[in-house]
Design an enzyme around this catalytic site. Structure first.
Site, PDB file in Angstrom:
ATOM      1  N   CYS A 329       0.819  -1.215   0.000  1.00 36.37           N
ATOM      2  CA  CYS A 329       0.000   0.000   0.000  1.00 36.37           C
ATOM      3  C   CYS A 329       0.854   1.266   0.000  1.00 36.37           C
ATOM      4  O   CYS A 329       0.457   2.293  -0.571  1.00 36.37           O
ATOM      5  CB  CYS A 329      -0.894   0.040   1.241  1.00 36.37           C
ATOM      6  SG  CYS A 329      -2.111  -1.269   1.381  1.00 36.37           S
ATOM      7  N   ALA A 330       1.992   1.214   0.641  1.00 37.06           N
ATOM      8  CA  ALA A 330       2.835   2.407   0.805  1.00 37.06           C
ATOM      9  C   ALA A 330       3.799   2.629  -0.351  1.00 37.06           C
ATOM     10  O   ALA A 330       4.493   3.648  -0.384  1.00 37.06           O
ATOM     11  CB  ALA A 330       3.633   2.304   2.107  1.00 37.06           C
TER      12      ALA A 330
END
Length: 337
Positions: A329-330
């Site tokens: 996600c990051a």
């Protein structure tokens, strides 16, 4: 026709975001920054890393990551670059283009004045042609085998908080045109149980031709919403074939045992499926570590076996996981041209 390449192919660079002091992380922002720096430095050992930071945060970001990471002045609201950044495709002439899926705060759930412009600003900064998508999506809602098959959750894309009035068939036609995929496999997911409305990259990932890794929640005598999501996803994948007509092999990856993790908040994401692969041979698979030693070791061993030739690097991400996200996600990646 465009080509949506597999994450396992070589990358030009990986992007991450440095959370500003005024982000929604509040008093936990220092812990989140430590997690981001650890991920960035791990990936930087294998490929170029670009860290996006606002003007008031760039110096601290550079100090935390040193010379191994390039810090560029692109303001962000949050760290979730997979969703706010562009989704890259290879155009028919071989050039890389970036699709701006018009991030809207996961259906208006979070402020996104800066994040809504991240994709455009990144593409302008690096001179990459921009394609504006005709519908709203996030990178975490799209998973490809790189060979024409796309895996998505219906709850995230066919949702009035992003695409009011659009049917599943409408969105599938647009996905195939934009990404050049030939087969879209739909998994039901669930609306409203998390901020993303159940992104695919925390549930199921391709690990090879016709091979899908599926995040399996802890076994419980009283199954919760995520157990039902898993069961329905497994049933859908068992009934599916890929773009080549092959039946999928499904590999379960158990999540950590909550009893081994101590006190965790309601948004905690304990998905090992949310890992990241650095591009090309001789790279790494970057795996989250949560604190259940047995499950952490099992996940690292399985992911190493499924990505032969890559070094397994584990990174503790307690703060990011508490915010409902993970390593995948990051991060977002730009494929090499």
């Amino acid at each position: 026709m465009n080509h949506f390449p597999s994450e396992s192919l070589p990358h030009a660079r990986t992007f991450l975001g440095w959370p500003p002091a005024d982000s929604g992380w509040g008093r936990h922002v220092a812990e989140v920054r430590a997690d981001v720096a650890a991920i960035a430095l791990t990936i930087a050992a294998y490929e170029p890393v670009v860290l996006l930071a606002g003007p008031n945060d760039a110096a601290e970001a550079a100090t935390a990551c040193g010379g191994a990471v390039e810090v560029v002045p692109v303001p962000v609201d949050d760290v979730w670059l997979r969703d706010t950044g562009p989704v890259f495709v290879t155009a028919p002439d071989g050039t890389v283009h970036g699709i701006d899926f018009r991030f809207n705060g996961w259906g208006g759930k979070q402020e996104h004045g800066r994040d809504g412009r991240v994709a455009r600003r990144v593409l302008e900064r690096f001179g990459i042609p921009r394609v504006e998508a005709p519908f709203v999506a996030e990178g975490g809602s799209l998973e490809t085998d790189g060979a024409g098959t796309l895996l998505v959750t219906e709850s995230s894309l066919v949702n009035d908080n992003r695409n009011p009035g659009r049917t599943r068939d409408d969105i599938e036609r647009e996905l195939t045109a934009l990404l050049g995929v030939r087969k879209v496999i739909w998994v039901e997911g669930v609306r409203g149980a998390d901020i993303t409305d159940c992104h695919i990259d925390s549930l199921a990932r391709f690990v090879g031709p016709a091979e899908v890794l599926l995040s399996r929640p802890p076994r419980s005598p009283r199954p919760d919403v995520w157990t039902r999501v898993y069961e329905r996803a497994r049933a859908a994948l068992e009934a599916a074939t890929d773009a080549e007509g092959r039946v999928l092999e499904i590999i379960d990856l158990p999540e950590p045992d909550p009893a081994e993790l101590g006190d965790r908040g309601p948004d905690f994401l304990g998905s090992y499926v949310n890992y990241y692969v650095t591009g090309g041979p001789g790279g790494a698979v970057v795996v989250p570590r949560f604190g259940d030693r047995g499950a952490d070791e099992e996940a690292a061993a399985l992911l190493g076996a499924l990505h032969p030739g890559r070094e397994v690097r584990t990174v503790e991400i307690h703060a990011l996981a508490e915010g409902g996200g993970g390593i995948h996600c990051a991060t977002t990646h730009q494929p090499a041209s």
